[in-house]
Design a protein around this motif. Structure first.
Motif, short mmCIF file in Angstrom:
data_model
loop_
_atom_site.label_atom_id
_atom_site.label_comp_id
_atom_site.label_asym_id
_atom_site.label_seq_id
_atom_site.Cartn_x
_atom_site.Cartn_y
_atom_site.Cartn_z
N TYR A 167 0.83 -1.20 0.00
CA TYR A 167 0.00 0.00 0.00
C TYR A 167 0.87 1.25 0.00
CZ TYR A 167 -3.92 -3.04 1.04
OH TYR A 167 -4.87 -4.01 0.96
N PRO A 168 0.40 2.28 -0.70
CA PRO A 168 1.17 3.53 -0.71
C PRO A 168 1.28 4.15 0.68
CG PRO A 168 -0.96 3.79 -1.82
CD PRO A 168 -0.79 2.35 -1.53
N ARG A 169 0.29 3.89 1.54
CA ARG A 169 0.25 4.50 2.85
C ARG A 169 -0.17 3.39 3.80
NH1 ARG A 169 -4.05 7.16 5.61
NH2 ARG A 169 -5.44 6.10 4.18
N HIS A 170 0.53 3.20 4.89
CA HIS A 170 0.08 2.14 5.80
C HIS A 170 0.20 2.56 7.26
CE1 HIS A 170 4.13 0.87 7.04
NE2 HIS A 170 4.48 1.07 5.79
N MET A 171 -0.53 1.81 8.08
CA MET A 171 -0.56 2.09 9.51
C MET A 171 0.80 1.70 10.11
SD MET A 171 -3.83 0.77 11.57
CE MET A 171 -4.00 0.87 13.32
N ASP A 172 1.17 2.34 11.20
CA ASP A 172 2.39 1.99 11.90
C ASP A 172 2.28 0.54 12.39
OD1 ASP A 172 4.90 2.49 13.22
OD2 ASP A 172 3.74 2.40 15.09
N ILE A 173 3.29 -0.27 12.03
CA ILE A 173 3.21 -1.71 12.34
C ILE A 173 3.13 -1.94 13.85
CG2 ILE A 173 4.46 -3.90 12.16
CD1 ILE A 173 3.59 -3.21 9.47
N GLU A 174 3.90 -1.19 14.62
CA GLU A 174 3.90 -1.38 16.07
C GLU A 174 2.52 -1.07 16.67
OE1 GLU A 174 6.39 -2.76 17.76
OE2 GLU A 174 7.37 -2.93 15.81
N GLU A 175 1.89 -0.03 16.15
CA GLU A 175 0.55 0.34 16.62
C GLU A 175 -0.45 -0.77 16.31
OE1 GLU A 175 -0.80 3.97 14.82
OE2 GLU A 175 -2.76 3.85 15.80
N LEU A 176 -0.30 -1.33 15.11
CA LEU A 176 -1.17 -2.41 14.67
C LEU A 176 -1.00 -3.66 15.54
CD1 LEU A 176 -3.16 -2.80 12.34
CD2 LEU A 176 -1.29 -3.68 10.96
N ILE A 177 0.26 -3.93 15.90
CA ILE A 177 0.58 -5.08 16.74
C ILE A 177 -0.10 -4.92 18.12
CG2 ILE A 177 2.46 -6.19 18.01
CD1 ILE A 177 4.22 -5.54 15.48
N GLU A 178 -0.05 -3.70 18.67
CA GLU A 178 -0.70 -3.43 19.96
C GLU A 178 -2.22 -3.56 19.82
OE1 GLU A 178 0.65 -3.28 22.85
OE2 GLU A 178 2.57 -3.53 21.82
N LEU A 179 -2.76 -2.90 18.78
CA LEU A 179 -4.21 -2.87 18.58
C LEU A 179 -4.79 -4.28 18.49
CD1 LEU A 179 -6.76 -1.10 17.95
CD2 LEU A 179 -6.18 -1.38 15.54
N CYS A 180 -4.13 -5.15 17.74
CA CYS A 180 -4.67 -6.48 17.52
C CYS A 180 -4.06 -7.53 18.46
CB CYS A 180 -4.47 -6.91 16.07
SG CYS A 180 -5.34 -5.85 14.91
N ALA A 181 -3.28 -7.09 19.44
CA ALA A 181 -2.68 -7.98 20.44
C ALA A 181 -1.91 -9.13 19.80
CB ALA A 181 -3.77 -8.51 21.38
N ARG B 14 -5.05 -16.37 14.75
CA ARG B 14 -5.07 -16.27 13.29
C ARG B 14 -6.10 -15.23 12.83
NH1 ARG B 14 -3.83 -18.87 8.62
NH2 ARG B 14 -5.48 -18.76 7.09
N GLN B 15 -7.28 -15.25 13.46
CA GLN B 15 -8.30 -14.27 13.08
C GLN B 15 -7.83 -12.85 13.41
OE1 GLN B 15 -9.75 -16.35 11.05
NE2 GLN B 15 -11.64 -15.23 11.28
N ARG B 16 -7.08 -12.70 14.51
CA ARG B 16 -6.56 -11.37 14.86
C ARG B 16 -5.50 -10.92 13.85
NH1 ARG B 16 -6.20 -13.23 20.25
NH2 ARG B 16 -4.05 -12.53 20.59
N LEU B 17 -4.67 -11.89 13.38
CA LEU B 17 -3.67 -11.56 12.36
C LEU B 17 -4.37 -11.15 11.06
CD1 LEU B 17 -0.88 -11.42 11.05
CD2 LEU B 17 -0.98 -13.89 10.71
N LEU B 18 -5.40 -11.91 10.67
CA LEU B 18 -6.10 -11.59 9.42
C LEU B 18 -6.77 -10.22 9.53
CD1 LEU B 18 -7.61 -15.05 8.45
CD2 LEU B 18 -5.65 -13.90 7.44
N LEU B 19 -7.28 -9.91 10.73
CA LEU B 19 -7.87 -8.58 10.94
C LEU B 19 -6.78 -7.50 10.83
CD1 LEU B 19 -10.34 -6.88 11.65
CD2 LEU B 19 -9.74 -7.13 14.06
N ALA B 20 -5.60 -7.80 11.41
CA ALA B 20 -4.50 -6.84 11.33
C ALA B 20 -4.12 -6.59 9.87
CB ALA B 20 -3.29 -7.36 12.11
N ILE B 21 -4.13 -7.66 9.05
CA ILE B 21 -3.81 -7.50 7.62
C ILE B 21 -4.88 -6.61 6.96
CG2 ILE B 21 -3.65 -8.70 5.41
CD1 ILE B 21 -2.44 -11.06 6.94
N ALA B 22 -6.15 -6.83 7.36
CA ALA B 22 -7.22 -6.01 6.79
C ALA B 22 -7.07 -4.55 7.20
CB ALA B 22 -8.58 -6.56 7.22
#
Lengths: 330, 292
Positions: free
Chosen positions: B102-116, B133-141
């Motif tokens: 993606y041209p623009r993406h969310m901060d990976i660390e923030e995403l890791i915290e958000l989705c535990a 796995r569902q949390r990872l797939l949500l993080a990818i989304a």
């Protein structure tokens, strides 16, 4: 480019971490080169071979010798090269002075020299290394391994991605089909060249292959050959979603290629239909060019036709593959 | 209402079946929209057409008033019902690969915290539990910080605790003012998460509104539940049916019904009174079991 690199790196990781596949890709060609090289190293020609350059219908008592095959020669320079490589045991010129050329390292040349009448012949020496079967075989084995790696490493993987839904997931991102396919081709090309070059150089330490041409040209021809076969794999699997069908389709092209592209034996004496069929396969052109570079020392001017054919095949397969490509199982 | 996604007269015809048969939807920005229906109702086909994955036979889909295009792909996050990931990649590598697309993406660390995801970040993505796995797939989304997120049956197959964790997560995403399109066949999930729902059956939408609205519209009664061992004779003439080992009596006037039961000497020790739920509504509307 960022997207290309992301997919490229992920695919490289996936391949390199799959230890058993990597191992197999490296071990198989080594076993084949050593095994076959030694098994067939004793299958020498049954007779002594003497090339004869004769003006008109020259007669010579030596030509009556039994168990020696006398082969009329047009191109004396080329024949001398064949003596140097032990492909001819002797070259005889029946002009005003009778001359013969032998390789002092060739045992057969020594025996033939002893059979010549003691007087009336001028001796000439040509030094050079023998072309062993393994020198001729190694491009075939590595080419075959490269073919399987390219066809299945791209074709099968693409079908697996499609069947599992990974492609569907990528389709939901801004990644374009071209970017995705380019990364797959790039990754496989890089990995397969790495393995092929590694195995070639590694076995070269023990087997000391004949190399009379340009390394760079050899690398270029190998790269082009790999691209053409990756493209072929891409085309075969552009929209297939069943691993069994993909396996069948890939076997349908890989097996005839393995047998009919001159991997194991020269096609020079093969039936016309086989020679004609072999012209359909990219592997034929790659092997032919590689052997001529390594053994005959051919240059760019000698193998341009093979290069053009490989490039044209790559372009055609890639274009068709990209046009037929589907993200999803139908 | 200025809808972020608008669907007009959407049809998908397959050779054997008409999976989606004239669906109209309008989804308001910042809301959670639930699409409910039994298996085979056409939920996934409808959602995948809205995601631009399946081509409609006819009809129109608009994102911010325009047909789906490059902008939509950059601003949408999608979690399919089942997604295979690439082999031999860790959770972090998987996230980073998708982020790079993606041209623009969310901060990976923030995403890791958000989705535990922290506790299993370096594990092979194939060897994590169903909930992880569902949390990872949500993080990818969520990796592209999307404006609209599609979740297709995200909690199917999860245990109750993992499901509740996932709901908390969705509520946190809602709090970031994202639009969510959710399909589910758990009515409780729809009730907890969705601002508006539509119930689908046989490729058509048969009811639409907020959960409370729908319940008010379709029911003006409550349910009295009794154990099943009460003789049928004692309950004659009452609107009564047997559901999952209990007897359910539907009534609009609780006082009158209780008086009637007392008069007939029905033991009321195990009596329970409950309001109508979406599950009741669903069974009423589709006449089918809401099961996988």
């Amino acid at each position: 480019m960022k997207k290309f690199l992301a997919i490229f790196r992920a695919r490289n990781r996936e391949f390199l971490r799959d230890r058993s596949t990597v191992g197999w890709n490296i071990i198989l060609p080594i076993v084949l080169v050593f095994g076959l090289g030694f098994i067939f190293s004793d299958t020498h020609r049954p007779m002594f071979k003497v090339g004869v350059v004769a003006a008109g219908d020259a007669r010579d008592p030596f030509l009556e010798t039994e168990y020696v095959q006398f082969i009329p020669v047009e191109d004396a320079d080329r024949a001398r090269q064949r003596v140097a490589r032990h492909q001819l045991d002797m070259l005889l010129e029946l002009g005003e002075t009778k001359r013969y050329w032998i390789n002092p390292d060739s045992p057969r040349g020594y025996v033939l020299e002893r059979m010549l009448p003691a007087q009336g012949y001028v001796r000439e020496e040509i030094e050079g290394r023998e072309v062993r079967y393994v020198d001729w075989l190694v491009p075939g084995i590595l080419g075959m391994n490269l073919m399987f790696s390219c066809l299945f490493g791209v074709g099968y993987v693409l079908v697996r991605y499609r069947k599992s839904g990974f492609l569907k997931r990528l389709n939901a991102t801004p990644l374009s089909a071209f970017e995705f396919l380019a990364a797959q081709v790039g990754s496989r090309l890089w990995l397969t060249l790495l393995i092929t070059i590694g195995v070639f150089l590694g076995t070269d330490i023990f087997l000391d292959y004949m190399m009379n041409g340009s390394w760079l040209l050899l690398l270029f021809v190998t790269t082009l050959g790999a691209i053409s076969m990756i493209s072929l794999g891409l085309m075969m699997s552009a929209r297939v979603a069943s691993e069994e069908l993909a396996g069948g389709l890939l076997n349908l092209v890989s097996w005839p290629m393995m047998i009919l592209s001159g991997v194991w034996f020269s096609l020079e004496g093969a039936p016309v239909i086989v020679q004609w069929l072999s012209k359909l396969f990219p592997l034929t052109y790659m092997l032919d060019a590689a052997r001529r570079i390594m053994i005959d020392g051919a240059g760019l001017a000698d193998v341009w036709l093979e290069i053009v054919v490989l490039a044209a095949m790559s372009a055609a397969f890639l274009a068709l593959g990209a046009a037929m490509f589907r993200w999803k199982a139908e | 209402m200025n809808a972020i996604i608008e669907v007009r007269n959407l049809v998908k015809q397959y050779p054997q079946t008409r999976a989606v048969d004239g669906v109209d939807l309008a989804i308001a920005p910042g809301t959670c929209f639930g699409l409910l229906g039994p298996n085979g109702a056409g939920k996934t086909t409808t959602v995948e057409m809205m995601e631009g994955i399946v081509t409609p036979t006819s009809g129109e889909i608009l994102y911010k008033g325009e047909p789906l295009g490059a902008r939509f792909r950059e601003e949408a996050g999608i979690q399919f019902q089942s997604t295979a990931l690439q082999d031999f990649q860790s959770v972090r590598e998987t996230l980073e690969m998708f982020a790079a697309l993606y041209p623009r993406h969310m901060d990976i660390e923030e995403l890791i915290e958000l989705c535990a995801l922290r506790s299993f970040l370096d594990q092979d993505a194939r060897r994590i539990s169903g909930g992880q796995r569902q949390r990872l797939l949500l993080a990818i989304a969520l990796v592209n910080d999307p404006e609209v997120i599609f979740l297709d049956e995200p909690t199917t197959g999860l245990d109750p605790q993992a499901r509740r964790n996932f709901w908390d997560l969705v509520n946190r995403i809602k709090a970031r003012n994202k639009t969510i399109v959710l399909t589910t066949h758990y009515m409780e999930e729809a009730y907890v998460l969705c601002d508006e729902i539509a119930i689908m059956d046989h490729g058509r939408i048969i009811a639409r509104g907020t959960p409370q609205q729908l319940l008010r519209e379709h029911f003006n009664d409550v349910i009295l539940e009794l154990p099943e061992n009460i003789p049928a004779e004692q309950l004659r003439d009452l609107a009564c049916r047997s559901v999952a080992g209990r007897l359910e009596i539907s009534t609009g006037d609780v006082t009158a019904t209780l008086r009637e039961l007392l008069e007939r000497d029905v033991p009321l020790n195990d009596l329970r009174i409950r309001p109508r739920t979406l599950e009741d509504l669903f069974l009423e509307l589709t006449g089918r079991e809401l099961r996988a």
